[in-house]
Design an enzyme around this catalytic site. Structure first.
Site, PDB file in Angstrom:
ATOM      1  N   ARG A   8     -28.299  17.112 -15.197  1.00  0.00           N
ATOM      2  CA  ARG A   8     -26.103  17.510 -16.079  1.00  0.00           C
ATOM      3  C   ARG A   8     -26.879  17.924 -16.891  1.00  0.00           C
ATOM      4  NH1 ARG A   8     -21.717  15.697 -11.093  1.00  0.00           N
ATOM      5  NH2 ARG A   8     -23.252  16.440  -9.727  1.00  0.00           N
ATOM      6  N   GLN A  17     -27.801  11.279  -5.676  1.00  0.00           N
ATOM      7  CA  GLN A  17     -26.704  11.014  -4.278  1.00  0.00           C
ATOM      8  C   GLN A  17     -27.135  11.499  -3.098  1.00  0.00           C
ATOM      9  OE1 GLN A  17     -23.171  13.136  -6.038  1.00  0.00           O
ATOM     10  NE2 GLN A  17     -23.920  15.180  -4.329  1.00  0.00           N
ATOM     11  N   ASP A  72     -11.177  11.671  -4.343  1.00  0.00           N
ATOM     12  CA  ASP A  72     -12.387  11.075  -4.584  1.00  0.00           C
ATOM     13  C   ASP A  72     -12.080   9.493  -4.303  1.00  0.00           C
ATOM     14  OD1 ASP A  72     -13.698  13.056  -5.772  1.00  0.00           O
ATOM     15  OD2 ASP A  72     -12.622  12.419  -8.063  1.00  0.00           O
ATOM     16  N   GLU A  80     -15.268   6.085 -10.014  1.00  0.00           N
ATOM     17  CA  GLU A  80     -15.893   6.881  -8.922  1.00  0.00           C
ATOM     18  C   GLU A  80     -17.541   6.836  -8.209  1.00  0.00           C
ATOM     19  OE1 GLU A  80     -16.324  11.662  -8.524  1.00  0.00           O
ATOM     20  OE2 GLU A  80     -15.190  10.997  -9.857  1.00  0.00           O
TER      21      GLU A  80
END
Length: 344
Positions: free
Chosen positions: A110, A125, A245, A258
């Protein structure tokens, strides 16, 4: 978020031991998640073809890393941002029954991230997706799955403590559920990020429900793409949204943290509604969207759980670069080293 330097920070584990702890944590979490949620592991792509609508566009502004494929007439491919849509297509392809699902290791790049303690160019992830019955598309089912995931976090905390007794548990017994509209009423005048901070500091672990839709103040709590999470369907609590979340209080950084984004996925009606709200109805002609509109995809729930963030939290590290290898600005490397934060 700017770089946070904890006062008098000391490493809980030396780099060599940290590497072993990361391996143990990732193996243990996968096993527990697979058992608790009834998921089986599948192999996932690092990139997908551009123009198919399969890649996740996150908040709609992040740019994917793209490259041409020479032997396919320079057709463009792009590195995945996440696998939210791809997973749901796999549920259909593998004919996975309601109550069962799949998970995979998702690796992404990203390039638009602002690099700090929690954000890296490299994202890793566990992406998971589970087939559900249409009648499970409700807030009670969402909360049940969140509690299942949180119970795994509690078990992981014990595993770490047994291996490294100086890393003591910090999570509260239960996770607290708060809708973004309730959060706005609780902390008027604060930004969404500040509201998350206050709530997480107070409760220790929260699930913030309803991310993507417009709140009563005319603003969104945060952005969500229109074509995977359902953020526009009214739920039984009287608010919009069947997603959210998981956010934990990070006692090392003294901030909200988060660790997972998840939700019940769009059905035919909510997809059409959300595409119209976001002004991108042209997506309905793309591969994924056509399949959903033709009722070729099952009802599902899914999300992502950050691997490096999980390791960072449970090993009580101050920077995600202590548990993953990436690229960091020179000034950040220097500041971290001066403060006993050594990045891999």
């Amino acid at each position: 978020m700017s770089l946070i330097i904890p006062k008098n920070y000391k490493q809980t584990l030396m780099p060599e031991t940290t590497e072993l702890a990361i391996q143990m944590l990732k193996r243990t979490f996968q096993e527990k998640m697979s058992q608790k949620l009834r998921l089986r592991r599948v192999t996932a792509p690092l990139f997908v073809l551009s123009g198919t609508g399969i890649n996740d566009d996150l908040n709609g502004v992040e740019r994917a890393v793209k490259f041409p494929i020479r032997c396919m007439g320079d057709r463009m491919a792009e590195v995945v941002h996440s696998l939210a849509k791809w997973k749901r297509m796999k549920l259909a392809a593998y004919r996975i029954a309601p109550g069962y699902g799949l998970y995979t290791d998702m690796n992404a790049i990203r390039t638009d991230e602002d690099l700090d303690n929690l954000h890296s160019l490299y994202v890793d992830q566990w992406d998971w997706e589970k087939t559900i019955l249409p009648e499970n598309r409700n807030i009670d089912y969402l909360k049940r799955v969140v509690r299942d995931i949180y119970s795994i976090f509690k078990e992981i905390e014990v595993v770490v403590y047994e291996q490294f007794p100086h890393i003591t548990p910090k999570l509260p017994d239960d996770i607290t559920f708060i809708h973004t509209e309730e959060l706005l009423l609780m902390y008027p005048g604060l930004s969404p990020r500040e509201r998350e901070y206050k709530a997480t500091e107070k409760f220790g672990a929260v699930f913030i429900i309803g991310i993507g839709g417009v709140l009563s103040d005319g603003e969104k709590h945060d952005g969500r793409a229109p074509d995977y999470d359902d953020w526009s369907t009214p739920n039984e609590d009287g608010y919009l949204g069947l997603n959210g979340d998981i956010i934990l209080w990070n006692d090392i950084l003294k901030t909200s943290f988060e660790i997972s984004s998840m939700g019940i996925r769009v059905d035919r009606e909510s997809l059409v509604r959300q595409l119209e709200i976001c002004g991108c109805t042209e997506r309905s002609s793309l591969t994924f969207h056509k399949a959903l509109l033709n009722d070729d995809l099952p009802a599902s729930i899914g999300g992502g759980i950050g691997q490096s963030r999980l390791c960072m939290y449970f090993l009580q590290k101050a920077h995600v670069g202590e548990v993953q290898a990436s690229i960091w600005p020179e000034d950040q490397l220097k500041i971290c080293e001066e403060n006993n934060i050594f990045l891999l």
